[in-house]
Design a protein around this motif. Structure first.
Motif: not given
Length: 321
Positions: A1-6, A14-20, A33-35, A54-57
């Motif tokens: 995980m990105s160090s600052r985000l971790e 607390d991140l709520t899906t859907p996340v962009s 992060l969520p799949p 595997g991310f929706h990019t």
């Protein structure tokens, strides 16, 4: 995980899906992060990096999301535009992560004038913070819809967004009256050099190859010519649909702050690979960059044909197989 985000997630974010997620680079590990996380990355090599994981990019997105994470770019105008986009699309909160060298401190100061900020947390020479988007308006940070330079449309964050690049102008002035029938502009940007090529005699087809989706969209607007084909692609792996008579290019030499001459050397290899046996390369570069060895390795004839104290223009012919 990105160090600052971790760190932020461990500290109560607390991140709520859907996340962009906007603007991550391969240096950012998003594996926790969520799949179904959406990744917005217009730079093709980095886009492909996250798609392969595997991310929706996507290159761009208007889809609504609950929460958005913004990884700051270097360009201030683009950073503000990304925050405005995140606020427009998110219904919950916006997270902003950036290094000190990317202007995170000044952006935090400006955002604090408008909304209550949670965090901020410091780590690895940068900061991360987040805020609720309820009743906050960042629409004035949205860039103008028709940003123009010398009559050409540009956009925040693209190369030479605020003026014609002098190296490209020097290269265009050095091009022959008849450069060839089938031509590619490698790293075409928003199309300044391509527009000049199409004004030359005898051009039957021009391929604009550009990794930045935003810049290529500008080029589509700037060049309304049936001879032009637009390719959102990594130049280093792009294969021309036909052998080229000529390549023109002003290759990038960095993706971060440090110079990376290997990028330009990769462009030289791509040009040689796609040219016909009698094909020609016209290239401009910053004078301090060491491209002569790569040019002589890939071409039988190499000459410096123009330049000044900042730039040098090369004409190379007969690629080596």
């Amino acid at each position: 995980m990105s160090s600052r985000l971790e760190l932020a997630l461990a500290s109560g974010l607390d991140l709520t899906t859907p996340v962009s997620v906007l603007g991550p680079t391969p240096d950012h590990d998003l594996s926790a992060l969520p799949p179904d996380t959406e990744v917005v990355q217009p730079y093709r090599p980095w886009h492909d990096h996250f798609a392969a994981r595997g991310f929706h990019t996507v290159a761009q997105s208007d889809a609504p999301c609950s929460d958005a994470v913004v990884f700051l770019p270097r360009a201030k105008a683009l950073a503000r535009a990304m925050v405005a986009e995140a606020c427009r699309r998110a219904s919950g909160q916006v997270v902003v992560d950036g290094a000190k060298t990317e202007g995170i401190d000044s952006l935090l100061k400006d955002i604090r004038k408008r909304v209550v900020v949670e965090g901020p947390l410091s780590k690895a020479h940068g900061k991360i913070f987040w805020f609720r988007v309820d009743a906050v308006d960042f629409s004035d940070w949205t860039p103008p819809g028709d940003q123009r330079v010398a009559g050409f449309r540009t956009a925040p964050g693209v190369f030479s967004a605020d003026g014609v690049d002098p190296a490209s102008a020097l290269l265009l002035a050095a091009l022959p009256k008849k450069p060839g029938k089938v031509i590619a502009d490698l790293g075409a940007g928003w199309g300044y050099l391509s527009a000049g090529v199409l004004a030359r005699e005898g051009v039957r087809a021009l391929h604009l190859v550009e990794a930045d989706h935003v810049a290529l969209d500008c080029a589509r607007t700037n060049i309304d010519d049936p001879r032009a084909s637009f390719h959102w692609a990594d130049v280093l792996s792009w294969q021309a649909p036909e052998r080229l008579d000529c390549v023109v290019m002003n290759p990038p030499f960095h993706t971060g702050r440090a110079a990376e001459p290997s990028l330009g050397q990769g462009f030289i290899a791509a040009a040689a690979r796609n040219l016909s046996g009698s094909g020609q390369l016209w290239m401009v570069a910053n004078r301090h960059l060491p491209y002569e060895a790569a040019l002589n390795e890939r071409f039988q004839q190499v000459d410096e044909v123009a330049g000044d104290n900042r730039f040098k223009v090369f004409h190379a012919s007969r690629p080596r197989r």
